[in-house]
Motif scaffolding. Structure first.
Motif, PDB file in Angstrom:
ATOM      1  N   ARG A  42      -0.329   8.158  -2.472  1.00 29.75           N
ATOM      2  CA  ARG A  42      -1.727   8.236  -2.854  1.00 29.75           C
ATOM      3  C   ARG A  42      -2.212   9.558  -2.090  1.00 29.75           C
ATOM      4  NH1 ARG A  42      -6.384   9.091  -4.611  1.00 29.75           N
ATOM      5  NH2 ARG A  42      -7.607   7.321  -5.608  1.00 29.75           N
ATOM      6  N   ASP A  96     -13.350   4.018   6.314  1.00 26.75           N
ATOM      7  CA  ASP A  96     -14.498   3.538   6.947  1.00 26.75           C
ATOM      8  C   ASP A  96     -15.786   3.270   6.108  1.00 26.75           C
ATOM      9  OD1 ASP A  96     -12.923   3.164   9.339  1.00 26.75           O
ATOM     10  OD2 ASP A  96     -13.576   5.297   9.816  1.00 26.75           O
ATOM     11  N   ARG A 110     -14.880   9.790  14.745  1.00 26.57           N
ATOM     12  CA  ARG A 110     -15.608   9.867  13.537  1.00 26.57           C
ATOM     13  C   ARG A 110     -15.170   8.970  12.263  1.00 26.57           C
ATOM     14  NH1 ARG A 110     -15.740  15.949  11.564  1.00 26.57           N
ATOM     15  NH2 ARG A 110     -13.501  15.880  12.147  1.00 26.57           N
ATOM     16  N   PRO A 111     -16.369   8.315  11.709  1.00 18.91           N
ATOM     17  CA  PRO A 111     -15.780   7.405  10.630  1.00 18.91           C
ATOM     18  C   PRO A 111     -15.287   8.193   9.451  1.00 18.91           C
ATOM     19  CG  PRO A 111     -18.035   7.577  10.833  1.00 18.91           C
ATOM     20  CD  PRO A 111     -17.693   8.051  12.153  1.00 18.91           C
ATOM     21  N   LEU A 112     -14.398   7.652   8.922  1.00 15.50           N
ATOM     22  CA  LEU A 112     -13.738   8.498   7.875  1.00 15.50           C
ATOM     23  C   LEU A 112     -14.415   8.018   6.555  1.00 15.50           C
ATOM     24  CD1 LEU A 112     -11.160  10.422   7.296  1.00 15.50           C
ATOM     25  CD2 LEU A 112      -9.865   8.424   6.696  1.00 15.50           C
ATOM     26  N   THR A 145      -6.222   0.976  -6.182  1.00 13.85           N
ATOM     27  CA  THR A 145      -7.475   1.109  -5.160  1.00 13.85           C
ATOM     28  C   THR A 145      -6.976   0.791  -3.902  1.00 13.85           C
ATOM     29  OG1 THR A 145      -7.696  -1.239  -5.409  1.00 13.85           O
ATOM     30  CG2 THR A 145      -8.831   0.116  -6.850  1.00 13.85           C
ATOM     31  N   ASP A 146      -5.809   1.109  -3.307  1.00  8.32           N
ATOM     32  CA  ASP A 146      -5.259   0.753  -2.021  1.00  8.32           C
ATOM     33  C   ASP A 146      -5.717   1.792  -1.036  1.00  8.32           C
ATOM     34  OD1 ASP A 146      -3.646   2.959  -3.353  1.00  8.32           O
ATOM     35  OD2 ASP A 146      -1.762   2.158  -2.758  1.00  8.32           O
ATOM     36  N   VAL A 147      -6.144   2.878  -1.598  1.00 10.41           N
ATOM     37  CA  VAL A 147      -6.867   3.868  -0.490  1.00 10.41           C
ATOM     38  C   VAL A 147      -8.056   3.560   0.136  1.00 10.41           C
ATOM     39  CG1 VAL A 147      -8.333   5.120  -2.088  1.00 10.41           C
ATOM     40  CG2 VAL A 147      -7.575   6.168  -0.444  1.00 10.41           C
ATOM     41  N   PRO A 168     -10.843  18.553   3.208  1.00 10.50           N
ATOM     42  CA  PRO A 168     -11.649  19.759   3.339  1.00 10.50           C
ATOM     43  C   PRO A 168     -11.503  20.250   4.753  1.00 10.50           C
ATOM     44  CG  PRO A 168     -13.095  18.237   2.332  1.00 10.50           C
ATOM     45  CD  PRO A 168     -11.622  17.464   2.754  1.00 10.50           C
ATOM     46  N   ARG A 199      -5.176   9.904  11.585  1.00 12.32           N
ATOM     47  CA  ARG A 199      -4.892   8.363  11.847  1.00 12.32           C
ATOM     48  C   ARG A 199      -4.839   7.448  10.102  1.00 12.32           C
ATOM     49  NH1 ARG A 199     -10.088   6.215  11.182  1.00 12.32           N
ATOM     50  NH2 ARG A 199     -11.770   7.308  11.772  1.00 12.32           N
ATOM     51  N   ILE A 239      -0.152   7.114   2.149  1.00 11.95           N
ATOM     52  CA  ILE A 239      -1.449   8.319   2.007  1.00 11.95           C
ATOM     53  C   ILE A 239      -1.054   9.663   2.500  1.00 11.95           C
ATOM     54  CG2 ILE A 239      -3.689   8.552   2.641  1.00 11.95           C
ATOM     55  CD1 ILE A 239      -4.256   6.127   2.096  1.00 11.95           C
ATOM     56  N   ASP A 282      -8.701  13.963  13.888  1.00 14.92           N
ATOM     57  CA  ASP A 282      -8.760  12.624  13.911  1.00 14.92           C
ATOM     58  C   ASP A 282      -8.512  12.122  12.474  1.00 14.92           C
ATOM     59  OD1 ASP A 282      -9.335  10.182  15.147  1.00 14.92           O
ATOM     60  OD2 ASP A 282     -11.471  10.131  14.354  1.00 14.92           O
ATOM     61  N   MET A 299       0.824  -1.307   0.125  1.00 16.41           N
ATOM     62  CA  MET A 299      -0.053   0.139  -0.041  1.00 16.41           C
ATOM     63  C   MET A 299       0.947   1.353   0.059  1.00 16.41           C
ATOM     64  SD  MET A 299      -3.193   0.877   2.604  1.00 16.41           S
ATOM     65  CE  MET A 299      -3.699   2.514   2.931  1.00 16.41           C
ATOM     66  N   ARG A 353     -15.781   0.254  11.481  1.00 15.09           N
ATOM     67  CA  ARG A 353     -14.842   0.728  12.450  1.00 15.09           C
ATOM     68  C   ARG A 353     -14.780  -0.099  13.589  1.00 15.09           C
ATOM     69  NH1 ARG A 353     -11.297   3.801  12.643  1.00 15.09           N
ATOM     70  NH2 ARG A 353     -10.813   4.364  14.804  1.00 15.09           N
ATOM     71  N   GLU A 385      -8.291   0.854   1.682  1.00 15.30           N
ATOM     72  CA  GLU A 385      -7.924   0.363   3.140  1.00 15.30           C
ATOM     73  C   GLU A 385      -7.995   1.492   4.496  1.00 15.30           C
ATOM     74  OE1 GLU A 385      -4.068  -2.019   2.954  1.00 15.30           O
ATOM     75  OE2 GLU A 385      -4.757  -2.375   0.837  1.00 15.30           O
ATOM     76  N   SER A 386      -7.952   2.492   4.079  1.00 19.62           N
ATOM     77  CA  SER A 386      -7.654   3.549   5.134  1.00 19.62           C
ATOM     78  C   SER A 386      -9.150   4.031   5.365  1.00 19.62           C
ATOM     79  CB  SER A 386      -6.759   4.636   4.621  1.00 19.62           C
ATOM     80  OG  SER A 386      -7.230   5.230   3.502  1.00 19.62           O
ATOM     81  N   LEU A 409      -7.502  14.512  -0.396  1.00 19.83           N
ATOM     82  CA  LEU A 409      -7.712  15.840  -0.275  1.00 19.83           C
ATOM     83  C   LEU A 409      -8.757  16.040   1.015  1.00 19.83           C
ATOM     84  CD1 LEU A 409      -8.706  17.454  -3.819  1.00 19.83           C
ATOM     85  CD2 LEU A 409      -6.651  16.615  -2.781  1.00 19.83           C
ATOM     86  N   ARG A 415     -15.988  12.178   8.854  1.00 21.46           N
ATOM     87  CA  ARG A 415     -15.134  13.128   8.576  1.00 21.46           C
ATOM     88  C   ARG A 415     -14.771  12.963   7.037  1.00 21.46           C
ATOM     89  NH1 ARG A 415     -11.667  16.838   6.348  1.00 21.46           N
ATOM     90  NH2 ARG A 415     -10.379  17.667   7.964  1.00 21.46           N
ATOM     91  N   ALA A 416     -15.172  13.884   6.200  1.00 17.17           N
ATOM     92  CA  ALA A 416     -14.936  13.752   4.871  1.00 17.17           C
ATOM     93  C   ALA A 416     -13.305  13.774   4.173  1.00 17.17           C
ATOM     94  CB  ALA A 416     -15.717  14.585   4.064  1.00 17.17           C
ATOM     95  N   VAL A 417     -12.915  12.892   3.400  1.00 15.91           N
ATOM     96  CA  VAL A 417     -11.647  13.218   2.342  1.00 15.91           C
ATOM     97  C   VAL A 417     -12.153  12.915   1.184  1.00 15.91           C
ATOM     98  CG1 VAL A 417     -10.283  12.602   4.420  1.00 15.91           C
ATOM     99  CG2 VAL A 417     -10.843  10.897   2.842  1.00 15.91           C
ATOM    100  N   LEU A 418     -11.547  13.618   0.052  1.00 19.11           N
ATOM    101  CA  LEU A 418     -11.743  13.543  -1.263  1.00 19.11           C
ATOM    102  C   LEU A 418     -10.880  12.495  -1.925  1.00 19.11           C
ATOM    103  CD1 LEU A 418     -13.356  16.043  -0.559  1.00 19.11           C
ATOM    104  CD2 LEU A 418     -12.588  17.054  -2.674  1.00 19.11           C
ATOM    105  N   ILE A 419     -11.297  11.739  -2.640  1.00 21.80           N
ATOM    106  CA  ILE A 419     -10.428  10.558  -3.387  1.00 21.80           C
ATOM    107  C   ILE A 419     -10.653  10.993  -4.838  1.00 21.80           C
ATOM    108  CG2 ILE A 419     -10.337   8.113  -4.028  1.00 21.80           C
ATOM    109  CD1 ILE A 419     -10.163   8.809  -0.894  1.00 21.80           C
TER     110      ILE A 419
END
Lengths: 239, 245
Positions: free
Chosen positions: A41, B59, B3-5, B52-54, A46, A56, A4, A53, A1, B240, B56-57, A44, B41-45
């Motif tokens: 990898r 939730d 918070r779930p990611l 597609t390894d992202v 926001p 992690r 990130i 958190d 992997m 989670r 794994e990180s 983004l 908690r939002a992250v943009l892919i």
């Protein structure tokens, strides 16, 4: 992997296709490409100041460019040319402090370098033309100023940049006092171009825009540090 | 509680803002706010070719709205009105399959629901007005059918099948906004569980062998009805808790 790498983002009203002035979170594609080409990898981030958190899930952090840091964060009154985004300041400062606490590798670009400085107790010049008497760090809208920087022998940045020391700038603020960081690079006019924290695994701030050229020297070093790879001896000869 | 990611698939798109005109990784803030408002908690892919390894990180993941899926993925020639986003297709079709294989909770929104169908062997109707003879699933160019004050145009009912995940989330009927010109024809490994009663256009699909893989054809992120995002956040929190147990 792959490691990130989180990248902080802008929030702006953007237009594309049939959509007009839709509040959007975005970052120039250059950043994600620079991380990807360096073997990371990108995701983004926001702005969000509820907690840090999200760290992690990350191995490294890029503090992207953007608007000015609020001068109240370094105890100064706001200058007439200072433009700030409170949502980014609050979210990014919280994220940065938590990242430093866990010794996560951090690369700060432009505003990101200024944020690193403020988090380290330093201060900024709010409008460089007032201080330096020239516009070479921001020649015209959307035009990068190119110049050669000088790097401290033995510093991380000197090792990473090697012989090619040309940098591309676009900013109107700059580091006045680096706080607890070490200035390791300078423009011809003496303005700090890089800051580092030699006491941490990888904390590097650059005043220029290495993402535009997808500079694998810098992004590759961040990704390697995020992956926990030891640096080449040449990059830290004197440390 | 942490918070779930939640990952949000994003555009790589030429955008304009202020004096800038640039290629950006981007997404409307409505999606980010919907995730944060429901405890995630939002992250943009961003679209990314190598892997597609992202997954794994994360939730949970939302496959967001956007342009059309290229009909080449279900071996059909392109309709004149079809406007595909090949970059997102190349990234999101493998990402969808990987998310399903990993058992990651998934919400598909509009294009995201269509990606669910196509990624699992299904197909789409390329231009809904040709099929149903009306334009009520979208609005005219330049108007915003998704705004709070939008007219009935681009707004309709959905009827939900009982004894489904969708029924637990939405109940028997709901009213939705609508902004699409394509629709699911064959849902692949998914099962259709919600329809527009006027024209039988598929509005909700879910995966029968998956704890939470729900696709909706409308845009909940642009409304105050965030039940689909709440359901995703709940499923992601369970994932989670299981993962860390």
């Amino acid at each position: 992997m792959r490691p990130i790498i989180g990248i902080t983002t802008y929030v702006v009203s953007a237009s594309w296709g049939v959509w007009h002035d839709l509040p959007s979170t975005l970052v120039p594609h250059d950043y994600t490409e620079a991380v990807r080409l360096a073997g990371g990898r990108p995701v983004l981030l926001p702005p969000d100041d509820l907690d840090a958190d999200v760290l992690r899930a990350l191995d490294g952090l890029v503090l992207a460019g953007g608007p000015d840091v609020d001068p109240s964060l370094y105890g100064a009154a706001r200058g007439p040319f200072t433009e700030t985004r409170p949502d980014r300041d609050a979210g990014e400062i919280a994220l940065l402090r938590a990242a430093l606490d866990r010794d996560m590798p951090v690369l700060g670009v432009c505003r990101g370098m200024q944020l690193l400085t403020v988090a380290a107790g330093g201060t900024l010049h709010q409008h460089l033309p007032d201080v330096l008497g020239h516009e070479k760090h921001r020649p015209a809208p959307a035009v990068y100023g190119e110049h050669d920087a000088t790097f401290a022998p033995g510093s991380r940045i000197a090792g990473l940049m090697g012989e090619d020391v040309t940098i591309n700038c676009f900013h109107h603020q700059g580091v006045a006092d680096p706080g607890s960081l070490t200035v390791t690079g300078w423009a011809e006019d003496g303005l700090p171009e890089t800051v580092e924290d030699p006491g941490r695994r990888f904390v590097l701030g650059v005043q220029w825009h290495p993402e535009v050229s997808r500079d694998v020297r810098l992004f590759g070093a961040l990704v390697a540090a995020a992956a926990g790879v030891e640096e080449e001896p040449a990059a830290c000869a004197d440390r | 509680m942490r918070r779930p990611l939640i990952g949000l698939t994003a555009y790589a798109q030429q955008v304009k803002y202020g004096h800038n005109d640039m290629m950006a990784g981007m997404l409307p803030m409505t999606y980010v706010k919907a995730v944060h408002a429901t405890g995630g908690r939002a992250v943009l892919i961003t679209p990314d070719d190598p892997g597609t390894d992202v997954i794994e990180s994360l939730d949970g993941i939302v496959f967001t709205g956007g342009n059309d899926v290229d009909p080449a993925h279900w071996d059909e020639p392109r309709h004149p009105e079809t406007d595909p986003d090949e970059t997102r297709d190349e990234a999101e079709l493998p990402l969808m399959r990987a998310a399903l294989a990993a058992g990651l909770p998934i919400l598909g929104v509009c294009r995201g629901m269509q990606v669910m169908a196509v990624a699992t062997g299904g197909s789409l109707h390329q231009h809904v007005p040709d099929l149903v003879g009306h334009e009520r699933h979208r609005a005219s160019t330049g108007t915003d059918p998704l705004a709070a004050n939008a007219s009935d145009y681009g707004r309709h009912d959905v009827v939900v099948e009982e004894r489904t995940v969708a029924h637990e989330v939405f109940g028997r009927t709901l009213t939705v906004n609508s902004f699409h010109h394509q629709a699911v024809a064959e849902p692949g490994e998914f099962v259709p569980v919600g329809w527009c009663p006027d024209d039988r256009i598929i509005e909700i699909i879910e995966h029968p062998a998956h704890t939470f893989a729900l696709g909706v054809q409308w845009h909940p992120e642009r409304t105050t009805d965030l039940r689909s995002f709440e359901a995703l956040a709940r499923a992601a929190s369970r994932t989670r808790a299981t993962a860390s147990a």
